[in-house]
Structure formats: C-alpha cells, structure tokens
Design an enzyme around this catalytic site. Structure first.
Site, short mmCIF file in Angstrom:
data_model
loop_
_atom_site.label_atom_id
_atom_site.label_comp_id
_atom_site.label_asym_id
_atom_site.label_seq_id
_atom_site.Cartn_x
_atom_site.Cartn_y
_atom_site.Cartn_z
N GLU B 332 1.15 -1.41 -0.24
CA GLU B 332 -0.32 -0.53 0.19
C GLU B 332 0.82 1.35 0.06
OE1 GLU B 332 -3.95 -0.74 2.03
OE2 GLU B 332 -2.18 -1.95 3.10
N HIS B 339 1.42 2.36 9.23
CA HIS B 339 1.68 1.21 8.36
C HIS B 339 2.96 1.29 7.90
CE1 HIS B 339 -2.15 3.02 7.45
NE2 HIS B 339 -2.54 1.49 7.55
N SER B 484 -7.71 -6.82 14.27
CA SER B 484 -9.14 -7.20 13.32
C SER B 484 -9.63 -8.78 13.64
CB SER B 484 -8.59 -6.91 12.10
OG SER B 484 -9.51 -5.57 11.88
N ARG B 532 3.00 -2.12 15.81
CA ARG B 532 1.76 -1.63 16.67
C ARG B 532 1.65 -1.61 18.05
NH1 ARG B 532 -3.52 -0.90 12.03
NH2 ARG B 532 -2.57 0.15 10.39
#
Lengths: 558, 558
Positions: B332, B339, B484, B532
């Site tokens: 990405e 990120h 997630s 993270r």
C-alpha cells in the site's frame, strides 16, 4: 482492502445456505423444498428458544430428513444444526469436553463433544457406531435405540451422515470390558443426542484411513494379497486439509511447534533477544543467483535468502545475542527430498569473546536440550509418527561430538571414499560419513568444524593459522546437514576484500559492510532449517512431510 | 551458493587487515610500517603465548602507536588486539562479566568486561575516564597512572581511542561515595588493562549521546538557548546500526521480544499450536490490489498479505487452535505514522463452539496477561523509553470493555462527530472514540464488536439476526486499531457467494474454498500487528520506531 458492500443484504436467506452445500455433490439427501421447510422450522424454533433460553441443547436443531419425522417424539435429540445457531446467536453455557480428556474416571458422567465423524458403522436398524475424532484423539460413540433418547430415526440419521462431517455428540461415558481397537480413548460414549454442525461432501478425495495406513499394514496386505489404497504424496499435498488430519501429520506439526519453542525458550534463557528482520531487501542477501526478484514501488528488490546480514547488523547494533525464526526464500531448482523454495529458518547470531567454539557450545547445549525435551514430552506424537513411518530413535551424546573437516575426510578416505581436495561433501559422502561416525562414536548428531574457506560464504572468517581454512562448521543429523555456522568477518576491509574475491558487487551490500565501521564486536552464528530438524529427528524421507504447505519449483498451491 | 575459492589464500596478510580499517579515515594513528612491525610482534608474541598458555591476558595484544613504546615497561597492559587473537586462535578460559551484573557487592573484585567505548574523557596526562557500554548498561572506567599497572602511555592510548570502538577492560571494582551520573551501573572499574578489540571510524555519522537525548533535555536547552544536535528519523534509519545502540531502542526491541513471547506462551498454554504458512502464494491472499507480485518459476505469484487463508485451512485440517508469528506484506502507498509495507503479524485462528465472543475472550485474557507481564517484568525497559519519549502508562481493565459498533457510533454522535452510515471509522474518529471511551470507562484498551458487514473482508460471517452486520470486532489501544478479528464463514457456498459479491475472482481462491467442503468446524480468529502493539503500549508516535529495519513505500534499505 474494503470489499464491496453487499448490495442487498436484507434479502439473503441465511437459513438455506448450509443446505446448499450438498447440492450438486450427488450425495446429500435434502431436497430444496425440504430446505425451505427446514428454514421455516428453524425460524420458529429460534423464537421458541429465545423464550425459553434453553441451555441443555442447541436452540434450533432441526431433525434430519425423514418422512415420518413428525411421528418421532425424540426428534429433538438429533438433526442438522440450523445456520443461525452457528452464527454466534447465543452462548448456552454448555461445556464441551476435549476428546483427549475422555477417560475411565468419567464413567457414567454425561459429556458433550464436538469432532469429525471419521467412521460411521451401521450395525442394525437399532444400533450404530460412530468414531469421532478431534485432532489426535478418537472416541467410539454408540447409538442404541432406547425409549427415552434414541429412536430408529436417529440411528438412520447417524448412519446417513457423510464421513468427516462435524458433529456434536452428547452422551454418557461407559467403560467396555475389552480394549477398544482403533480409537485412542479407551471409553465409549452412549449417545443420547447427536447434531450435525456442518456436513462434508459425501465423496472425499481420499479416505483418512487410507492416508493413515502404516508401512507395516501395506507389507501385511502384500503378503495376504489384500488390495489397499495408497495415497500418493502429490494427492496428499493437493488435499492438504484432509491429509493434515491423519495422526502422523497432527504429530509432525506439533513436534515442529515444540522444536521452535525449545529453540526460543533455550535462547531466551541464555540472554538472547528475538528479532524480526525484513524479508524484502534491495540487492541479493548472499549474492547468489537463486533469489526471487520483485518490483518494490519501482525499485528492484528481492526476497531474503537468509536473515544473515540483518542479524549481524543487529549484533553491531549492540544486542549482544539475537535469534530469529522466519521464512527463508531460495529460488533454487532443487527437486531433492530435502530442498524447499521456502522454509522456516531458525537463526542465531552472537558476540564471541575468543573462539567460534562458543557458538558450537550453544548449538551443542541447545540441541541436546531439544532432543531431550522431545523424547521426554512428545512420546505420544513420536509414537504416532512411528506407527505410520517407522524410524529408529535418534542417537546423540550428552556432549556433542566435534570433528574437523580434515578428520571427516580422513575417515572417508580410510573407508575408500575419495573427496575432491578441499571440496564440499556431496549428499552421498555426507550420508557415508554419518554412517561411519554413527558406527565409531555411537551418535547420529555431530559437528564438523574448520571447513575449507573456498567452500563457505564470503563473510566467513578465515582461520588464524591457515587462510585456506575457515572458522566454520556444519551440523549433521543422520548423515544430513541441518545447520551451517561460522565466525563472521567483523573487519570491513577484510569483508570487502572477501566479497570481491567471491564475485559479489560490493555496492549492493555497502550498508552491510558499513555496519562494521562504527565499532563491531567479533561474532558468529548459525542457521537451521526447521523442517529439516523435524524431518531428520523423526527419520522422515521427505521434507514435504514436515512443511505445512510446501513450496518447491513445481508447487505453489495450496 | 558456493563462492569462488580464494585464488591465493596462502599469501593473505591477515595481520595487517585490522589495521587497514583506520586508513583513509583520517583518524587512526597507525602507519603502514607500524602495521608490519605489529604483525611481526604479533607472530612472536603468539609463539610465546603458545609456550606459556597464558591465561590472564590476550596472547598477542600489541601496544598502541607510541614513539617511546619500547621504554614503557607496562606496555603489555594495553594496545590493539592482533587480528589472529580474534580469529578463534585459542580459548583462554578467562571470564567476562556482563556490565549489567556489575554491582557494589563486587567491591575489590577483579573483573573483565567487553563493550563499546561510548564516552572517552581525558582529565590530565595521568588520568582519564572511559564509559563502556554493553546493550542497555554502562559503567565508568577510571585510568589513573600507577607504578604497577597504568603508564602515561596507556592513558594516552585510552584517550586516543575512537568513540564506539570495542574494548576489553580489566580492573578492580570500586564504589564511589557519590552516585555516578550518566551511567547505569553505580560502581567504577579501576582499570589495570585495556585492549582495543576493533576500532570504530573516528567520525561517526552521529553521536550516540545526541541520538539518545530526551525531549526534556531539548526543552531545557531551548529555554537556556543551548544548541543541541537533533538526529532526524531518516538519519537514524539510514544508520540504524548506530541508532539501535541508544537505550530507548535497546528497550523497544526487548519489549517487542517480550510481547511476542507472552503471545506465544499464553496461547501454547491454551492448547494452541504454532504454525508456519507459506508467504509465497498463487493469487492474492485477500483479493486486494496492494499485493507484491513476482515470478515464481514461470508462474505468477504474490506475497501473502496475511496468513488468513492458511490458518483457516489448518483449522479445517483438524488442528483446533493455531497461531502464527510471521511477516506480512502490504504494497500500500500509505505514508502514515502507523503503516508499513512489511510488518510482523501475530495471527490466531480457533474453532468456536457457539459464538465469536469465544475469540474475544482469548483477546481479552491474552492482552491483559501481556500488559501485566510488561508492567511487572520490563520496568527497566519502560523507564528507558519513558526517559527519551515520555508517555503515560496504558490504562486497561482486568476484564476488557466491549462495545458494539453502534454504541461507539452513538458515543461519537453525542459528542458531535458524524460518521457515514455503516461506514468505517477514520483515524480521526478512532482517536476521538478512544478519548471518549477513556474518559467514560477509564481504559485505553477496548474491543468494538458487530461491525457492518459491508466494511469487512468477504470471509466474515454475517450476523444471525441482521446480515447488514457481521460477527466481527476490532481492538483499540490509545484510540488506534491494533487487532482485527471475526467469525469466518465455514460454509463453502456462502463463502463463494460473499467472495463474488466482493468482486473476488473465485477461481484464484478455489483451493481455499474447497477446504471447507470436507467437514469444516465453525471458527474465528484475529490478527495483530506486532509493531503496533509495541508502538501503542509505549505511546510512541511512529511505527518506524518499533520496526527493526522498517519498510515503507520509500524505504528498502538498510
């Protein structure tokens, strides 16, 4: 990566979805109209359940297809669980017992288990056996028609299940007088309730029993002339999800997990720090041709062939001792039993004070601790593997044998094997030397030190007394190499010189070489292939057996 | 990957190699003729050492450059260690003490340490201080001229060392009356011997002290008008080997290691099996566009964006509960503070009996155990980070708060923040909600459940009562998403339907979908970004701080 929103979510008929599975497969006995009926029933049952907050059974289990269903007063004791009930609708508070925990101490207790229906054996209209499997454990479940629990319809429901379907079984533990053949648990469950959670297709690519057969069974069958199906390696790998269910595979990957865990815990206890280095790198990690190349946002990049350069940089970054567990990529065209294009590397790097034997000492103690652990704590897994793929337990010494390369060559010479002077040992010579060492020293695990410099990577430290040799070592299990290690060159100018001599474009590794200019301690380390350790400890004949989803030049799926 | 053999190995002048390092760098005071002299001396000394098997000093340490060297009767107490002595020549049996173990209990004991000369402070011709660092620990070493150990030449040798050079220091522990500022250890070493193992270049890209300064120092300096060098993020990353040496970085990556270790040990204790899935796959792992593509032996391949499909296949392979720690690749174009194009994924997948809250329960207990562990066992590391990058300790509850997506949206609405109906939370909204939750419930760590189906991946199980919602959750630390998770669709037909609705070419994931046809249990799982977790637990402002060698769209080196 946001998926497109569902254009018409409210109209989805969730209830019918689980039933569609059987369609077109030629085996499910549930018709479309029946599916709709079931869906309606499910809705009704759901509402009823919400009122009752029923705790003792799945809220909306629907009885199996049966013409005389309405007439069965025991129909709530069996059936396919409605989709809603496996969509996180409610939490019943019921307790599932693990199959591996089922034992004679639980006699007369009521238990609830979930597992795969591995064997379905009708005996009569009034009786059937079901063998339910959960990972490495199996239990025999008995259905006998009774007034208060099991109807003939229920027996029919059980025997109509497709093999490998997921089922919930509720029943009472009994202990038969004779040992139960073919299951791991030596108790039976007298079934009172049976629900199918998810049906398997009726025609599996192969049977679990066939895939789990031992070499001994095949030999016996040959003698008696019996025809047994042998499931080939490629078929197994094509349907790995099925193949993984056999006891030997359950055991292999549990042992793999233990190998990694002992590796980590031993090193953590010795002051090592676990790190993660990047797999996407500029240039090629060791200068070889066998790299996977890719485009990285317009820059040429490749996949790391080892964490070598990075673990050394971390040592230069003052971490003292580090290890890494991570994937390693080799684009080599090797079709052998022991090469993969992607494998799991166990890597170690550490400061050394004086001698690379400090690294060998870690190898020695680490692997002896690992083997001890496996033998002590994984006997069940080792037995499972041995049953299908018989092997001799690994012979190893409490203090690992070390021989020099020259000593090894001498042993081979004396046995009549000639090696190219200062050359690498080929697979055959390694095997032969392993045999000689095993016979002479009674060990299948040993360290070979002081390799010729010319056959080691450019960053290997030459020997102090003869630069034709190097401060390096390989480690062997059962005559096959599993570890390569060495003292590294921590002097940037010597490193540059060696890289150039080995034909490496120094510009591509300049940040690596520069790492040693800011104060670098002497250091060394080693790399191990996780799959090789498992394969060789367990005496397996192919590394594809110890890789979960193996990658070789011809295999990229599943 | 066999390198070219050294064409002329016998003629290599190993002795001169370490000395070349200084050449052309403008700082090393050793001439070429001196180098040769040293090499000869080294040879002589070596022979002497072999005779004596000297155990108390490096065998061939050569005195530093000094015109009157011959006149110094104490010249054997200091100097550059000859290359041979760091080429695994011999094992002296001497014991090195770790700097972190140096303490007042060792008063008057003689110790030997190895470390980097972080600070070199001449006081007079007869006295100098050296601060020697080893990982997170530093100790002050004092050289005072004496008749039996330290000559003025030795003091000069010490003060001529370049910063960050690796040194061996032998001396006696003393305990000063006043606390020692600027070192971690509260003892001094009265130096008797000092050898340089490997010299750093004299001009480092930046000073460790500058890179280690705290924000408090910068604030003070601003007030007093003092000029302090600030080392920028890119400079740090370009010279990561130096940057890693600062205490905050030593601490960050030790905490990262602990986070992974608690993750693994907790899950192992809960019957999970650690697995390794392939990173090289055919097709794209989640159907997104942000994949790295490459050629795999003539086949199109890509790098896994997550182990999602494989961990689910392993569940279908009867492993019950699995976890994986491994690299995850995302091509990405994200240039945010949170990120990376490659990061370490901590992945979990497990059978569920009834409800995806069983997965949330694991998240809850796992992370509470992790935070407890870090606070209890890593206080030294957390202090080191806090000193340079001040942060508030993480607030979390013994039983983790769960809110639904709708409840979260309602809280935001009440606070005047409007969200697109059934849309994802942007970074700002997440931050705001984190603040609201923190104020209302006194926790920086919570789980948000039941997200709209439209904003989750295709394999997410819809809710039983409203297919516009899904059995999914995200987990937040300090208002930023770290996890997630969801229940997955285990019904192949529903899975196919959802994939198609999300615009995925079903052919590319057929082996994945087929995995659910052979009997698949209901299951769910989650994925965590290791970097993270570390970043947010420690309140860092940039994920590049918690990645050893970060990869973003612009950075592929070192």
């Amino acid at each position: 990566m946001e998926p497109e929103p569902n254009p018409n979510p409210k109209e989805m008929d969730m209830a019918s979805l689980s039933l569609r599975e059987g369609e077109g497969e030629g085996g499910a006995s549930i018709s479309k109209s029946k599916a709709k009926k079931d869906a309606k029933k499910a809705e009704k049952a759901e509402k009823a359940a919400q009122r009752q907050q029923a705790r003792s059974r799945p809220a909306t289990a629907t009885a199996a297809a049966s013409e005389s269903e309405e007439a069965d007063p025991l129909s709530s004791n069996y059936g396919d669980i409605a989709v809603q009930d496996i969509q996180s609708k409610s939490i019943s508070g019921r307790t599932w017992t693990r199959v591996k925990d089922l034992c004679a101490d639980m006699k007369d207790q009521s238990v609830l288990i979930r597992g795969a229906a591995q064997v379905i054996r009708p005996v009569s209209k009034k009786m059937a056996f079901l063998v339910v499997r959960q990972s490495m454990s199996t239990v025999q479940c008995v259905l006998v028609v009774s007034k208060d629990a099991v109807s003939p319809h229920m027996v029919r429901f059980a025997t109509s299940l497709s093999k490998e379907s997921i089922v919930d079984v509720e029943g009472v533990i009994s202990v038969p007088n004779e040992p139960i053949k073919g299951t791991s648990q030596q108790v039976e469950i007298q079934v009172r309730k049976l629900y199918c959670v998810n049906r398997a297709v009726p025609n599996l690519p192969f049977n679990i029993e066939d895939a789990a057969r031992s070499e001994t069974e095949f030999k016996k069958a040959e003698e008696t002339g019996e025809q047994l199906v042998r499931v080939g390696q490629d078929t197994r790998l094509n349907y790995r999800v099925l193949d993984l269910r056999i006891p030997a595979n359950q055991a292999i990957f549990r042992i793999q997990c233990q190998v990694e865990n002992v590796f980590r815990q031993f090193l953590l206890s010795e002051d090592f720090v676990g790190i993660h280095s990047p797999k996407l790198i500029a240039g090629s990690s060791e200068g070889g041709a066998a790299v996977f190349k890719l485009d990285y946002k317009g820059q040429p990049a490749c996949l790391a062939q080892s964490p070598q350069l990075y673990k050394q940089m971390t040592i230069c970054g003052d971490f003292g001792r580090v290890f890494e567990v991570g994937p390693v990529f080799r684009a080599e065209d090797s079709y052998t039993h022991r090469h993969l294009c992607e494998f799991v590397g166990l890597d170690v790097e550490m400061e050394i004070k004086e001698h690379y034997f400090e690294v060998c000492d870690i190898v020695d103690r680490l692997f002896v601790a690992m083997f001890d652990h496996l033998n002590k704590n994984c006997s069940k897994e080792l037995e499972s593997i041995n049953r299908q793929y018989p092997f001799q337990p690994l012979k190893y010494l409490p203090k690992t044998l070390r021989l020099t390369y020259d000593e090894g060559i001498q042993m081979l010479k004396e046995a009549g094997v000639e090696i190219e002077p200062m050359g690498d040992l080929n697979t055959e010579a390694e095997k032969k030397l392993g045999k000689l060492v095993s016979d002479k020293y009674n060990t299948d695990f040993y360290i070979l030190t002081r390799y010729p410099l010319g056959i080691r990577p450019f960053y290997t430290m030459p020997c102090y007394d003869d630069p034709a040799y190097s401060n390096s070592f390989d480690v062997f299990i059962r005559g096959e190499e599993i570890i390569s290690g060495a003292q590294r060159i921590h002097l940037p100018d010597l490193l540059t010189e060696r890289a150039e001599k080995c034909g490496i474009d120094v510009n591509t590794i300049s940040s690596y070489i520069d790492s040693f200019r800011y104060g670098a301690p002497p250091h060394g380390g080693f790399g191990v292939g996780l799959e090789r350790v498992v394969m060789l400890f367990c005496g397996l004949n192919n590394i594809r057996k110890s890789s979960l989803f193996p990658r070789d030049p011809q295999r990229l799926t599943p």
